[in-house]
Write a protein that holds these residues in place. Structure first.
Motif, mmCIF file in Angstrom:
data_model
loop_
_atom_site.group_PDB
_atom_site.id
_atom_site.type_symbol
_atom_site.label_atom_id
_atom_site.label_comp_id
_atom_site.label_asym_id
_atom_site.label_seq_id
_atom_site.Cartn_x
_atom_site.Cartn_y
_atom_site.Cartn_z
ATOM 1 N N ARG A 324 0.828 -1.217 0.000
ATOM 2 C CA ARG A 324 0.000 0.000 0.000
ATOM 3 C C ARG A 324 0.858 1.262 0.000
ATOM 4 O O ARG A 324 0.366 2.348 -0.304
ATOM 5 C CB ARG A 324 -0.932 0.007 1.209
ATOM 6 C CG ARG A 324 -0.241 -0.013 2.556
ATOM 7 C CD ARG A 324 -1.224 -0.090 3.719
ATOM 8 N NE ARG A 324 -0.543 -0.252 4.994
ATOM 9 C CZ ARG A 324 -0.151 -1.428 5.477
ATOM 10 N NH1 ARG A 324 -0.390 -2.535 4.789
ATOM 11 N NH2 ARG A 324 0.472 -1.503 6.646
ATOM 12 N N THR A 327 2.254 1.727 -4.314
ATOM 13 C CA THR A 327 1.229 1.352 -5.300
ATOM 14 C C THR A 327 1.697 1.562 -6.732
ATOM 15 O O THR A 327 1.133 0.979 -7.655
ATOM 16 C CB THR A 327 -0.066 2.160 -5.060
ATOM 17 O OG1 THR A 327 0.258 3.561 -5.018
ATOM 18 C CG2 THR A 327 -0.708 1.766 -3.741
ATOM 19 N N ARG A 362 -6.698 0.927 -5.766
ATOM 20 C CA ARG A 362 -7.390 1.440 -4.586
ATOM 21 C C ARG A 362 -7.365 0.472 -3.415
ATOM 22 O O ARG A 362 -7.532 0.888 -2.269
ATOM 23 C CB ARG A 362 -8.863 1.750 -4.927
ATOM 24 C CG ARG A 362 -9.066 2.971 -5.776
ATOM 25 C CD ARG A 362 -10.526 3.429 -5.691
ATOM 26 N NE ARG A 362 -11.445 2.373 -6.081
ATOM 27 C CZ ARG A 362 -11.869 2.168 -7.319
ATOM 28 N NH1 ARG A 362 -11.431 2.946 -8.295
ATOM 29 N NH2 ARG A 362 -12.714 1.195 -7.600
ATOM 30 N N HIS A 363 -7.180 -0.803 -3.700
ATOM 31 C CA HIS A 363 -7.268 -1.819 -2.655
ATOM 32 C C HIS A 363 -6.144 -1.636 -1.626
ATOM 33 O O HIS A 363 -5.035 -1.214 -1.962
ATOM 34 C CB HIS A 363 -7.190 -3.205 -3.292
ATOM 35 C CG HIS A 363 -7.448 -4.328 -2.319
ATOM 36 N ND1 HIS A 363 -8.592 -4.413 -1.567
ATOM 37 C CD2 HIS A 363 -6.695 -5.402 -1.970
ATOM 38 C CE1 HIS A 363 -8.536 -5.506 -0.813
ATOM 39 N NE2 HIS A 363 -7.393 -6.114 -1.041
ATOM 40 N N ASP A 364 -6.402 -1.975 -0.381
ATOM 41 C CA ASP A 364 -5.441 -1.752 0.711
ATOM 42 C C ASP A 364 -4.344 -2.823 0.758
ATOM 43 O O ASP A 364 -3.290 -2.607 1.338
ATOM 44 C CB ASP A 364 -6.193 -1.725 2.041
ATOM 45 C CG ASP A 364 -5.357 -1.098 3.138
ATOM 46 O OD1 ASP A 364 -4.668 -0.092 2.860
ATOM 47 O OD2 ASP A 364 -5.361 -1.625 4.262
ATOM 48 N N THR A 400 -12.173 -4.525 -3.840
ATOM 49 C CA THR A 400 -11.291 -4.403 -4.993
ATOM 50 C C THR A 400 -12.071 -4.043 -6.242
ATOM 51 O O THR A 400 -11.620 -3.296 -7.090
ATOM 52 C CB THR A 400 -10.536 -5.726 -5.220
ATOM 53 O OG1 THR A 400 -9.809 -6.033 -4.061
ATOM 54 C CG2 THR A 400 -9.599 -5.627 -6.388
ATOM 55 N N ASP A 402 -14.963 -2.467 -8.769
ATOM 56 C CA ASP A 402 -15.746 -1.236 -8.842
ATOM 57 C C ASP A 402 -17.228 -1.515 -8.691
ATOM 58 O O ASP A 402 -17.990 -0.726 -8.144
ATOM 59 C CB ASP A 402 -15.510 -0.535 -10.189
ATOM 60 C CG ASP A 402 -14.169 0.166 -10.214
ATOM 61 O OD1 ASP A 402 -13.547 0.160 -11.268
ATOM 62 O OD2 ASP A 402 -13.769 0.733 -9.177
#
Length: 465
Positions: A324, A327, A362-364, A400, A402
């Protein structure tokens, strides 16, 4: 750890005069060289075809094959060997001709013993500087533009800093402590350091300290003598001995029992191990790289880890950042994993859609690179075409994606029942996994991250054959 003894340099002496061969052999052996001799160029060619030499001392005027003919005939075999020519009929023209043919230096007979020794020392220094310059040039190129280290990929500043540190420490035998969250690639960095080191021809032995029962750990690390305990029916080498002249990677070092830590500390300091039940210590030549996902500072404060052992392990610290925090590397990692799985799964995935990539960015990633790798493999299994779409990742069940694929079709038949939706998704994924593995249920269970019996049970439940 004690430094390994330097390899002795090997010299081939080619001269038709027995007294000269004997004199050079006696003198150079006293200086620590390994010596072979030949009476002429023909014997010399035979010797260099069987063995690699660091240096060749070759007379020019000899029967059967003279020194200049030997130089011409031996070019392929002497690319990494320093050749010094000797002659009682020396001239500048002869020396120049010998240099053109690849000789490093030319010595006129008779010569003093010290002259030969100084010429060899000068040649050794030249080779050392040449080797260091090549290594430095290679390192600069890697640090300046490399996107990988071993099997790790990364262009982000954080990973470039990690690669730079790993390359620097690889040249030395210093103990390294790699820290970072689970799944960040600590073992890959350890493998890369080993492959870039002088120990690359030796083994790298990985051991996960968390996976060994406490009662067996001492025996696993240091070995045991026959009769040391019930079931010890013969002597057994420990992992330290198995890693001789190589690297021992101690993963999850924070899990090692407190009672065993003093013995590990002694091994690191003394370079010796004593098997369980043994009476004598054994010398070892092993480089240790340790790794942990724990905060050893907190473990020390809590009394679970020895401070002196920490400082002995933490000679060179390398901190791996979580995914994270880098990225920018996700697109490159995705391409790397797609290429790998295309080969292993015999698939032809070409790219990832922009919507899917945006979701991945966007995923952590709490599971870090390992989680991303598993997500790519799962998406490839579920993919319908040559592009990975957002709904291929995690079956649309996490943040994850959309969108939430399957909502409309599930609502049409079965209403809003999560139980029905889950069953449909499970059946679909099982069929895809079986198709991707050509019916190999063990491999399919691995892709689905469930046990083999669980897979068989679900196949029966959903009527999948």
């Amino acid at each position: 750890m004690p430094e390994p003894e330097a390899r002795k340099k090997a010299i081939l002496i080619i001269d038709d005069e027995e007294n000269m061969r004997h004199m050079l052999q006696s003198m150079l052996r006293r200086y620590g060289y390994l010596i072979e001799t030949a009476e002429d160029g023909v014997q010399g060619l035979d010797k260099i075809g069987q063995q690699r030499f660091d240096f060749v001392l070759c007379d020019i005027k000899m029967p059967r094959m003279d020194g200049m003919t030997f130089l011409k005939a031996s070019r392929e075999h002497l690319q990494n060997t320093t050749v010094i020519m000797m002659s009682a009929y020396g001239s500048i023209d002869l020396a120049i001709e010998a240099m053109k043919l690849g000789a490093y230096d030319f010595i006129s007979k008779p010569f003093k013993n010290e002259e030969i020794r100084l010429t060899l020392k000068k040649a050794e220094e030249r080779e050392r500087l040449k080797s260091e310059n090549l290594q430095l040039k290679d390192k600069i190129q890697r640090i300046a533009g490399s996107l990988s280290f071993g099997n790790m990929v990364g262009k982000s500043p954080a990973m470039q800093q990690v690669f730079s540190m790993a390359l620097k420490v690889a040249r030395f035998d210093s103990t390294v402590l790699i820290t970072g969250e689970s799944g960040t690639g600590k073992e890959l960095i350890a493998q890369g350091i080993h492959q870039e080191s002088e120990r690359r021809s030796g083994p790298i032995i990985p051991v996960n300290c968390a996976s060994i029962p406490e009662s067996l750990m001492e025996s696993e690390l240091f070995g045991h003598a026959k009769g040391a305990f019930t079931g010890a029916d013969k002597d057994k080498k420990g992992l330290f001995e198995m890693a001789q002249e190589g690297t021992l990677f101690l993963d999850e070092i924070g899990e090692i029992p407190f009672s065993l830590q003093p013995k590990l500390l002694r091994v690191l300091q003394e370079g010796e191990v004593r098997p369980v039940g043994g009476t004598k210590s054994k010398s070892i030549d092993v480089r240790v790289i340790a790794a942990t996902s724990r905060d050893l500072g907190k473990e020390i404060a809590a009394g679970h880890f020895r401070e002196d052992l920490f400082y002995r392990l933490n000679v060179v610290p390398i901190v791996l950042p979580p995914l994270r925090q880098r990225t920018d590397d996700i697109p490159r990692l995705c391409r790397f994993f797609i290429n790998r799985f295309n080969e292993s799964l015999n698939t032809r995935i070409e790219n990832i859609s922009s919507a899917a990539m945006a979701a991945l960015m966007r995923h952590d990633w709490p599971g870090n690179v390992r989680e991303l790798e598993n997500a790519i493999e799962r998406a490839i299994v579920l993919a319908e075409g040559h592009t990975l779409e957002a709904d291929n990742f995690f079956g649309g069940t996490t943040s994850t994606a959309d969108s939430h694929p399957g909502e409309d079709e599930d609502a049409g038949d079965g209403g809003f029942s999560l139980k029905v939706a889950k069953a449909r998704l499970e059946a679909r994924m099982i069929r895809k996994a079986l198709a991707a593995t050509e019916g190999n249920r063990t491999h399919a269970a691995g892709l689905l991250e469930i046990s083999h019996p669980s897979l068989l049970s679900k196949m029966k439940l959903y009527g999948i054959k």
